[in-house]
Design an enzyme around this catalytic site. Structure first.
Site, PDB file in Angstrom:
ATOM      1  N   HIS A 148       0.845  -1.206   0.000  1.00 12.23           N
ATOM      2  CA  HIS A 148       0.000   0.000   0.000  1.00 12.23           C
ATOM      3  C   HIS A 148       0.878   1.252   0.000  1.00 12.23           C
ATOM      4  CE1 HIS A 148      -3.159  -2.584   2.287  1.00 12.23           C
ATOM      5  NE2 HIS A 148      -3.591  -2.424   1.049  1.00 12.23           N
ATOM      6  N   LYS A 174     -17.909  -5.762   7.703  1.00 12.14           N
ATOM      7  CA  LYS A 174     -16.734  -6.560   7.311  1.00 12.14           C
ATOM      8  C   LYS A 174     -15.954  -7.138   8.500  1.00 12.14           C
ATOM      9  CE  LYS A 174     -14.402  -6.024   2.925  1.00 12.14           C
ATOM     10  NZ  LYS A 174     -13.288  -5.329   2.249  1.00 12.14           N
ATOM     11  N   ARG A 220      -1.823  -5.667  -8.436  1.00 14.43           N
ATOM     12  CA  ARG A 220      -0.613  -6.440  -8.146  1.00 14.43           C
ATOM     13  C   ARG A 220      -0.323  -7.448  -9.242  1.00 14.43           C
ATOM     14  NH1 ARG A 220      -2.895  -7.929  -2.367  1.00 14.43           N
ATOM     15  NH2 ARG A 220      -4.603  -8.137  -3.817  1.00 14.43           N
ATOM     16  N   SER A 233      -3.085  -7.669   2.691  1.00 11.94           N
ATOM     17  CA  SER A 233      -3.420  -7.598   4.118  1.00 11.94           C
ATOM     18  C   SER A 233      -3.901  -8.958   4.617  1.00 11.94           C
ATOM     19  CB  SER A 233      -4.519  -6.558   4.360  1.00 11.94           C
ATOM     20  OG  SER A 233      -4.083  -5.278   4.000  1.00 11.94           O
TER      21      SER A 233
HETATM   22  O1  PNS Z   1      -8.783  -2.603   0.243  1.00  4.09           O
HETATM   23  P1  PNS Z   1     -10.014  -3.110  -0.418  1.00  4.09           P
HETATM   24  O2  PNS Z   1     -10.853  -3.892   0.560  1.00  4.09           O
HETATM   25  O3  PNS Z   1      -9.728  -3.860  -1.685  1.00  4.09           O
HETATM   26  O4  PNS Z   1     -10.867  -1.793  -0.852  1.00  4.09           O
HETATM   27  C1  PNS Z   1     -12.117  -1.915  -1.449  1.00  4.09           C
HETATM   28  C2  PNS Z   1     -12.853  -0.558  -1.462  1.00  4.09           C
HETATM   29  C3  PNS Z   1     -12.886   0.055  -0.078  1.00  4.09           C
HETATM   30  C4  PNS Z   1     -12.145   0.378  -2.401  1.00  4.09           C
HETATM   31  C5  PNS Z   1     -14.288  -0.818  -1.988  1.00  4.09           C
HETATM   32  O5  PNS Z   1     -14.852  -1.879  -1.274  1.00  4.09           O
HETATM   33  C6  PNS Z   1     -15.188   0.397  -1.859  1.00  4.09           C
HETATM   34  O6  PNS Z   1     -15.024   1.377  -2.544  1.00  4.09           O
HETATM   35  N1  PNS Z   1     -16.168   0.314  -0.931  1.00  4.09           N
HETATM   36  C7  PNS Z   1     -17.087   1.407  -0.651  1.00  4.09           C
HETATM   37  C8  PNS Z   1     -18.501   1.034  -1.053  1.00  4.09           C
HETATM   38  C9  PNS Z   1     -18.703   1.241  -2.546  1.00  4.09           C
HETATM   39  O7  PNS Z   1     -18.536   2.322  -3.069  1.00  4.09           O
HETATM   40  N2  PNS Z   1     -19.057   0.141  -3.226  1.00  4.09           N
HETATM   41  C10 PNS Z   1     -19.218   0.123  -4.664  1.00  4.09           C
HETATM   42  C11 PNS Z   1     -17.876  -0.072  -5.336  1.00  4.09           C
HETATM   43  S1  PNS Z   1     -18.068  -0.370  -7.046  1.00  4.09           S
END
Ligand code: PNS
Length: 177
Positions: free
Chosen positions: A17, A41, A90, A128
Site C-alpha cells: 500500500h 466486514k 498487483r 493484508s
Molecule cells: O482494500 P479493499 O478492501 O480492496 O478496498 C475496497 C474498497 C474500499 C475500495 C471498496 O470496497 C469500496 O469502494 N467500498 C465502498 C462502497 C462502494 O462504493 N461500493 C461500490 C464499489 S463499485
C-alpha cells in the site's frame, strides 16, 4: 490541482500500500488515503488504529492526508471534490474485479476517473489478508508491513484464545508475541 483518493480497507496497511501512496504522491497534486469504515466486514483493527498507522507511515509526504469514509466511494469522492480514484493492481488476477469496480464507479460518477497503478514486483505478493494469516500462525511478517503494525499483529493474535483442541497459541517469530 488534481485531487486523488486512494481508498481501501487497509486492515492493516502493508508496504505494498505504501508503495502505491508514494507513486500517487509523485503523480497527483494531493492524495487522500481513505480508509473504509465498514462494520459489516468485521476488520481485525479499528478504523482509528488503521488510520494511526497510515498517518505515521505517510507523514513524510506533504501532499498526502489520511481520512475515513462510509458508504459509497463515489459519494465520498463528490464530498471531497476528488478527480481521480487510485487503485493498485498487483497481478492479472486483480484486474477483473478492479475493472468491474471502476466501471460501476464510472456509471455512478461519470467524471471520476479511476487510475490503476502497478505495484512494484517486490510487493506483488503482499496482501493484508495473507499478512494476517501468516502473523496469526506465528510467521515473520516484518518487512511486509511497517514495524509497529507487525508488533500489533502479533499482539492481537496473542490475545486471541486458541480454538479448542489446538496445541499452541500464535506467537511472533521471536517468541515475543
Ligand atoms: O482494500 P479493499 O478492501 O480492496 O478496498 C475496497 C474498497 C474500499 C475500495 C471498496 O470496497 C469500496 O469502494 N467500498 C465502498 C462502497 C462502494 O462504493 N461500493 C461500490 C464499489 S463499485
Amino acid at each position: 490541482m488534481t485531487l486523488a483518493i486512494y481508498p481501501g480497507s487497509f486492515d492493516p496497511v502493508t508496504n505494498g500500500h505504501l508503495d502505491l501512496v508514494e507513486q500517487s504522491a509523485a503523480v497527483f497534486d494531493r492524495v487522500i488515503v481513505a480508509v473504509l469504515q465498514n462494520p459489516a466486514k468485521s476488520p481485525l483493527f479499528t478504523v482509528e488504529e488503521r488510520m494511526h498507522w497510515l498517518r505515521h507511515a505517510v507523514r513524510r509526504f506533504a501532499n498526502v492526508e489520511v481520512d475515513q469514509f462510509q458508504g459509497l466511494l463515489v459519494d465520498y469522492a463528490r464530498l471531497r471534490g476528488a478527480d481521480v480514484i487510485v487503485r493498485g493492481v498487483r497481478e492479472v488476477a486483480d484486474f477483473e474485479a478492479e475493472r468491474r469496480m471502476a466501471q460501476m464507479n464510472r456509471h455512478l460518477h461519470p467524471t471520476l476517473v479511476t487510475v490503476f497503478l502497478p505495484t512494484h514486483s517486490q510487493y506483488a505478493y503482499i496482501s493484508s489478508s495473507l499478512v494476517k494469516e501468516v502473523a496469526s500462525l506465528g510467521g515473520d511478517v516484518r518487512g511486509l508491513v511497517p514495524g509497529e503494525v507487525a508488533e500489533a499483529l502479533y499482539a492481537r493474535f496473542a490475545q486471541r484464545q486458541p480454538a479448542e483442541g489446538s496445541e499452541s497459541k500464535p506467537r511472533g517469530p521471536s517468541g515475543a508475541g
